[in-house]
Design a protein around this motif. Sequence first.
Motif, PDB file in Angstrom:
ATOM      1  N   ARG A   1       5.725  63.135  41.256  1.00 40.74           N
ATOM      2  CA  ARG A   1       6.964  62.907  40.524  1.00 40.74           C
ATOM      3  C   ARG A   1       6.695  61.868  39.452  1.00 40.74           C
ATOM      4  O   ARG A   1       5.929  60.927  39.680  1.00 40.74           O
ATOM      5  CB  ARG A   1       8.084  62.430  41.460  1.00 40.74           C
ATOM      6  CG  ARG A   1       8.321  63.400  42.600  1.00 40.74           C
ATOM      7  CD  ARG A   1       9.387  62.963  43.547  1.00 40.74           C
ATOM      8  NE  ARG A   1       9.500  63.921  44.648  1.00 40.74           N
ATOM      9  CZ  ARG A   1      10.610  64.167  45.321  1.00 40.74           C
ATOM     10  NH1 ARG A   1      11.721  63.525  45.005  1.00 40.74           N
ATOM     11  NH2 ARG A   1      10.619  65.039  46.306  1.00 40.74           N
TER      12      ARG A   1
ATOM     13  N   ARG B   1       8.323  59.555  35.893  1.00 41.60           N
ATOM     14  CA  ARG B   1       9.465  59.085  35.108  1.00 41.60           C
ATOM     15  C   ARG B   1       9.467  59.658  33.697  1.00 41.60           C
ATOM     16  O   ARG B   1      10.433  59.484  32.952  1.00 41.60           O
ATOM     17  CB  ARG B   1       9.443  57.566  35.039  1.00 41.60           C
ATOM     18  CG  ARG B   1       9.778  56.882  36.351  1.00 41.60           C
ATOM     19  CD  ARG B   1       9.413  55.407  36.321  1.00 41.60           C
ATOM     20  NE  ARG B   1       9.880  54.757  35.093  1.00 41.60           N
ATOM     21  CZ  ARG B   1       9.549  53.518  34.750  1.00 41.60           C
ATOM     22  NH1 ARG B   1       8.728  52.819  35.525  1.00 41.60           N
ATOM     23  NH2 ARG B   1      10.012  52.987  33.626  1.00 41.60           N
TER      24      ARG B   1
ATOM     25  N   GLN C   1      13.350  59.662  31.399  1.00 38.14           N
ATOM     26  CA  GLN C   1      14.691  59.699  31.953  1.00 38.14           C
ATOM     27  C   GLN C   1      15.016  58.347  32.576  1.00 38.14           C
ATOM     28  O   GLN C   1      14.208  57.779  33.330  1.00 38.14           O
ATOM     29  CB  GLN C   1      14.775  60.808  33.006  1.00 38.14           C
ATOM     30  CG  GLN C   1      16.189  61.240  33.345  1.00 38.14           C
ATOM     31  CD  GLN C   1      16.194  62.588  34.035  1.00 38.14           C
ATOM     32  OE1 GLN C   1      15.796  63.601  33.448  1.00 38.14           O
ATOM     33  NE2 GLN C   1      16.626  62.604  35.278  1.00 38.14           N
TER      34      GLN C   1
ATOM     35  N   SER D   1      17.292  57.482  34.801  1.00 44.98           N
ATOM     36  CA  SER D   1      17.473  57.578  36.249  1.00 44.98           C
ATOM     37  C   SER D   1      16.998  58.954  36.704  1.00 44.98           C
ATOM     38  O   SER D   1      17.204  59.954  36.021  1.00 44.98           O
ATOM     39  CB  SER D   1      18.932  57.355  36.643  1.00 44.98           C
ATOM     40  OG  SER D   1      19.760  58.351  36.053  1.00 44.98           O
ATOM     41  N   GLY D   2      16.376  58.986  37.843  1.00 47.31           N
ATOM     42  CA  GLY D   2      15.847  60.239  38.334  1.00 47.31           C
ATOM     43  C   GLY D   2      14.480  60.541  37.746  1.00 47.31           C
ATOM     44  O   GLY D   2      13.915  59.778  36.966  1.00 47.31           O
TER      45      GLY D   2
ATOM     46  N   SER E   1      14.035  68.624  34.751  1.00 46.78           N
ATOM     47  CA  SER E   1      15.458  68.339  34.559  1.00 46.78           C
ATOM     48  C   SER E   1      16.030  69.242  33.472  1.00 46.78           C
ATOM     49  O   SER E   1      15.309  69.832  32.668  1.00 46.78           O
ATOM     50  CB  SER E   1      15.654  66.869  34.176  1.00 46.78           C
ATOM     51  OG  SER E   1      15.082  66.617  32.903  1.00 46.78           O
TER      52      SER E   1
END
Length: 462
Positions: free
Chosen positions: A186, A188, A204, A206-207, A241
Motif C-alpha cells: 500500500r 500514499r 492522497q 487520507s487513505g 482510488s
Amino acid sequence: MLLRILPLILILLSGAAALANPCQEPAVVITGISLSGNETTKEQVMLRELTFAPGDTILAENLEPLLEENQRRLFNLRLFHHVNYTYTCSEGQVQVAYQVQERFYLYPIPIFDFADRNFNAWLEKKDWSRIDYGLNLIRRNFRGRNEEVRVRVQRGFNKRLELGYRIPYVWRKYNIGADFSVADYRSRTISYANLNNRQRFFEQESGMPIRRSSVSAALVHRQNVQRQAGLRLSYFNEHISDSVAFLNPEYYREAQQERQYTRLELYRVINRRNDFAYPTAGSYFEAIVAQTMFLQNSGSPFTTARAKYVQYVPLSDKYSYMVGAEGQLRLAGKHAFADNVALGFRSYVRGYELYVVGGQHYGLFKQGLTRQLVDIKSINLKFIHNPKFNSVPLAFYLNAFTDAGYVVDDVFEQGNPLTNRLLLGSGLGLHAVTFYDIVLRLEYTLNREGDTGLYFSARFPF
C-alpha cells in the motif's frame, strides 16, 4: 611470530597441497570426500553440488581443474565466506577434503530506504517524508538444508508485508524444489501517468490511492547451482482510488478501479559466472515467458517474453570485459497504463536514471571494460571475535561503459519524446565489493540528450 603466520601459510598453500605429493599415475580414482567447517550446513547439501563422487576415475591432469571448479560451485551456493580444498594421492587413489567457513545465516536487516525508483530520483525531490523504514528478516540455510525464510515488515511512505519460504528440494529424485510467497503493498502516492518521460504522481491526504496483494507458488527444477528452471503461478488483486481512475481512465482500462488476475510464468536460468556477486568471467542467460489472464472481465490478457544474455571475458589478471543484451516483447489486444513498463525500473540505460520510458517492447545493450584496482582478501577486525564477521574482504574496480536502448510504445507515446528513439549513455564508474555480496557503484554518466550526472546504486550493473 612464526606461530602467528603459520595458519596463514597453511591456508594459502592448501589449494596447491598436491604439489607436495603429486599423482604419478595417468589416471586416478576418487576413494573418499571429506567436509569440514560445515557446522550448520548438512553434508548432503554440499555433496549434491559436486560433479564427482567416490569411485569416479579421473585423468590425473584433470584432477586440479576439477577440484577448482567444484570449489567455485560450493562458494557460489552463497553459504560460505571461504572454500578451500586439499587432497592426497597414493598409488592412484585420491582422498579429497573441502574446508569451508560458514556465513552468518540470520539477517535482521533494518529498512531505511527511499520511496522512489532509485536514490537519484529521490534526491531530485529531497522530500524526507518519502522514506520507508522497517525490518527485513531473512533466515538463510534454514535447518542446514539451504532453505530460506523471508519476512519483510515495512512502514513509512510505502507499506509492505511480505512472507516467503524457499526449499531447494521437495522431490529429490527429480531435483524439484518449491518457493511460496504472500505479499501486501500500500502506498500514499501513485504514478498515474508519464509526461516528458517523467512520472506524474498523485498523493492522497487520507487513505491509500493504491493497494496490491498477491500470492505466489513455484516449482523449481534445480539441476545444480548454475542451472535452474521453474514454473510459477501467481494471483494478484489490485485497487486504486476513484481519484486515480479519474486522472487517468486508462490506468486499468476496463477495470477502472479494481482488477484481479493470474499469471503463469515459465523461466530458465543458466548462470555460469565465476562469481555471482561481481563476475569477471563466464556467462549468464535467463529467459521468461508469462501469460497474464484477468478475472471478472477486469482486463485484456497479454503475453510477455523477456530474455537476457551476458558474456564476461577475462582479458588479464586485472582486466575484464562485459557485453550483454536484454529484450522484451509484450503482446496484447489492449494495453493498460499500469502494465506499460519498459525501461527505468528494473532495467535502464545508464545516464537515464531520472527518466521513465514506458512501452510494450524494448531492447537493451550494455558493455563495459573493468580494471581491478584493489583486492584485499581479508581485513581482520580484531575487536569482533565472531569469525563470521571479523574478516572483511574488500575490492575496488574501475569501470568504463556504454549503454544503448530502444523502447517501442504505440499506445502511450504522446508527450514522451524518449520513446521510439535510440537512447545512448556512457560513463566511468567506481565499484566496491565487500562481504555478504554487497556491491556499491558510483558512476558519472553522459547521455545522448547531453545530460551529465553522478549516480549511486547498490547492485551489479548487468
